[in-house]
Scaffold this active site. Structure first.
Site, short mmCIF file in Angstrom:
data_model
loop_
_atom_site.label_atom_id
_atom_site.label_comp_id
_atom_site.label_asym_id
_atom_site.label_seq_id
_atom_site.Cartn_x
_atom_site.Cartn_y
_atom_site.Cartn_z
N SER A 1 27.15 -12.44 -3.79
CA SER A 1 25.99 -12.15 -4.62
C SER A 1 24.96 -13.28 -4.53
CB SER A 1 26.40 -11.96 -6.08
OG SER A 1 27.16 -10.79 -6.22
N GLU B 1 26.64 -14.50 10.26
CA GLU B 1 27.87 -13.73 10.41
C GLU B 1 27.70 -12.32 9.88
OE1 GLU B 1 31.60 -15.91 9.52
OE2 GLU B 1 31.77 -14.50 7.88
N GLY C 1 33.89 -17.49 7.98
CA GLY C 1 33.16 -18.21 9.01
C GLY C 1 32.43 -19.43 8.49
N GLY D 1 25.85 -17.44 3.69
CA GLY D 1 27.19 -16.95 3.38
C GLY D 1 27.11 -15.66 2.60
N VAL D 2 28.23 -14.92 2.63
CA VAL D 2 28.26 -13.61 1.98
C VAL D 2 28.54 -13.76 0.48
CG1 VAL D 2 30.73 -13.22 2.32
CG2 VAL D 2 29.17 -11.27 2.25
#
Lengths: 478, 478
Positions: free
Chosen positions: B255, B279, B373, B252-253
């Protein structure tokens, strides 16, 4: 039975199974499950602590007799008797509820359990192959995953069942290739399941019948829901070019789903192909097939009444022209549900004003049956419809609530809610807009003003999804 | 710009857009979104009530300037600025949060919105085609769905970006065929998006830069989570033959995700191919690529720092050998995530003791960014891992709670929870067993005894998932 196979009886087979074994069984839709060996296990006086894995619901020999004998200590992943339900809620059985599409992979690759033995029901068996009986489910994956295999050869079921099966085995990840199915009625596999011959410990012959379904006659609510659904689908087929040539439908199992399927005959589909791409064949679907309104039906099992099963068995070759039974990892495959643009219609226990759906736990706590394949369709269908009566117990209990305390299908999943009161099409709506439409169109008149008052009050909050948890909890106590 | 295309400026383009238009934009991971026209819309003195649809997060020109101007009345489906967040929670913007994989289909076929105009960013454009810039997202579907098209030709981005794009268009359901991707690094499409030439209203040239990411340096918690994750993955690769030849990862996006990706370099993968099927490409992934430990990376966009974007742009041809950007309905496709047996690692706001995960709403009410996502991976991955610090605010707020009041990922979805405290592998566990493991291995020491006391008390109930809602709600008030 063909070739030189190890024949045995149920008691000998049962005695060979370790007292703490992990047992994978066939069975889905309360049919096609092994009966003789589970019954022998239930009747043995050994102290058993079995882990039992089925891919869908099984019948009484497992979910009543074996449960009552205290032999099951852990269970996946759908149970369907009041006996099993009580044992699950007492937590005498450690029950874990998984999506029907993924149980095969989770058993085979995911480390969910450490499988010992598979027990499957068949209508024919030979060296390294068998023909499943009335269900497929995750049987192919289970047979690959288990160390040992018992086959129950059931003489109650017609050999003609082989003509409905299409057994396709996806490769193992990460080298799995796309499933090459481009037509729900198409065939991409074999009529039999293959197994490594050395796994076969014994074949037990039996003639015990399936625990078939009993559906109640459609109620007034069922018929009103069906009428609302027909009206919505009619408009939608008019609106959206994606349904110009064909519509692919799926219905959840149960008396309501069965009634909705049957009542769909009254809908004018025009020249469209009507195709079923779902999990279970119910009596209503046989009616649709008999009326000539259905091009084909793909599923992983039957959920038929005794009468429906007799109809199917007596005319199996004709039905097999239009009905295909597939492994659950094909029938419920997210990518295939997406490909065919399925319109999924599933019921639930309740939904909340913001569109969260609880399909498993009463008051968020007490397990009913399990999630089954509902999430496979709700998540991946082009159009996800949740259909149920707005109230239970003659209007005493609302099935539309301010906040559900167990979420099986999230606010991101459902497009349309249908009750006997009306249709709330919530596509494109924010949570508060969803609440307004759901209360207006779906709530039971006895609860509408209470729900509206809840919404009006919480809307004073500056929150995307305004809530008053304490007040939402009180809803269940009144 | 090739051929005889209609050139215009941002103000003229903006003036042509109807005041209540539904606008579909490119943009995912805060990059590749249109900048000049949204800014011109924000600066116009018209009274705008736009519906704005992006497939992922966009940058400041849309989520700050356009929001502050009051021009957006409805928004799908991920927002990423504090300005947009506040407007969403005030409900000045009607925000609806959808899964990244399905937004294209929902716009094109589902009736979620009635699209008017698409505005996309490109690095090259010709008669009936353009090359997307730094993101792909649902741009191909949006371009097909919209009546009119504006293209922003951005000179800040290198033309070399064409070599990372692989644009495959799934057919329309129900005749959609399986996506023929069998290798995450493979190519099945074109480097450009096609469009019907008559849709193109104008090309606007610009040189505004993307709103790049800022990642904080890894904290001690991040590093401890990374160490726990490495240890778990190491054991899992040892245990499961499915990872013998290769492991496919997604992160996942953010930090934490970026730190976990970077820290994975310290894991001994043996001879395995390490592949990214996710993603977003983050800086940590460039580090993995540079270190030679990554065979290939598939995503739909970048989420890079200014420094990371510079690294990529300066060496785009070399990176393009290993990086492929795909439409989000391919990159996030449930069937493909299943095929590759992806190990997904995603963060969240909090999870509860029974394994329900909230990744969008603080206290179940206040929207942060959106689901993005994460559900595409959590639901369809072979192994779904939820990783986050056990507490916020220097240990003041537990991120493990008795009951979460907004569920984005259900109890059926997550296999493993990882915090800086340890790893709870809950595969095969009943809800109460999950609670025991999560409290023991994942909870922060300051909250462990309170959580255990809650569990001990509710276990007196004869329920499958015992709960005390009022007491669970109090948890957020203390």
């Amino acid at each position: 039975m063909q070739g030189d196979l190890p024949s045995t009886d149920a008691e000998t087979a049962a005695a060979r199974i370790a007292s703490d074994a992990t047992v994978l069984t066939s069975g889905f839709g309360s049919v096609g499950y092994p009966k003789a060996i589970p019954l022998a296990l239930a009747n043995s006086d050994r102290d058993l602590r079995l882990t039992l894995v089925s891919s869908g619901n099984v019948g009484d020999e497992i979910d009543v007799d074996l449960v009552e004998s205290g032999a099951i200590s852990r269970r996946f992943s759908y149970q369907s008797s009041s006996v099993a339900r009580r044992a699950t809620n007492r937590r005498d059985i450690a029950f874990s509820d998984r999506n029907a599409s993924s149980i095969g992979d989770e058993v085979q690759y995911g480390g969910m359990v450490d499988p010992d033995v598979a027990i499957v029901e068949a209508v024919a068996v030979g060296e390294g192959w068998f023909v499943p009986s009335t269900s497929v489910g995750q049987v192919p994956a289970f047979v690959e995953a288990a160390d040992e295999l018992f086959i129950e050869l059931n003489h109650q079921h017609p050999l003609g069942l082989q003509s409905v099966h299409d057994i396709y085995r996806p490769d193992s990840p990460p080298n799995r290739t796309p499933i090459p199915l481009t037509d729900p009625g198409g065939r991409i596999g074999t009529s039999y399941v293959q197994f490594a011959p050395e796994k076969l410990v014994g074949v037990v012959e039996t003639d015990r019948a399936d625990s078939t379904y009993t559906f109640r006659d459609p109620t007034d609510d069922d018929l009103a829901i069906a009428a609302n659904l027909r009206s919505f689908l009619s408009d939608e087929m008019e609106r959206s070019p994606v349904f110009d040539d064909a519509i692919h439908l799926q219905f959840g199992v149960g008396s309501l789903g069965n009634a909705l399927m049957g009542e769909l005959r009254a809908l004018d589909f025009g020249d469209r192909d009507v195709v079923y791409y779902g999990e279970l064949i119910q009596d209503g679907l046989l009616d649709m097939l008999d009326s000539g309104r259905l091009a084909s039906a793909s599923a992983t099992s039957m959920a038929l009444t005794a009468d429906g099963q007799r109809r199917l068995f007596e005319d199996i070759e004709r039905y097999a022209e239009d009905i295909v039974l597939r492994p659950a990892d094909v029938a419920n495959h997210p990518g295939l549900i997406d490909q065919f643009g399925v319109v999924g219609v599933n019921s639930a226990i309740e939904f909340d004003i913001y569109g969260n759906v609880n399909s498993t736990h009463i008051r968020g706590k007490r397990m009913v049956n399990g999630i089954g394949g509902s999430a496979d369709y709700n998540r991946n269908a082009l159009l996800s419809i949740c259909a149920l009566p707005s109230a239970l117990d003659d209007g005493e209990t609302s099935r539309v609530v301010p906040m559900t305390f167990h979420v099986d299908h999230t606010e991101h999943d459902i497009d349309v809610f249908v009750t006997e009161q009306g249709v709330a099409d919530v596509r494109g709506c924010s949570p508060v807009e969803r609440a307004e439409r759901i209360i207006e169109h779906c709530a039971h008149p006895s609860f509408k003003s209470d729900l509206q008052s809840y919404l009006d009050d919480v809307k004073a909050q500056s929150n995307h999804i305004p809530h008053d948890v304490a007040r939402a909890a009180e809803w269940y106590e009144s």
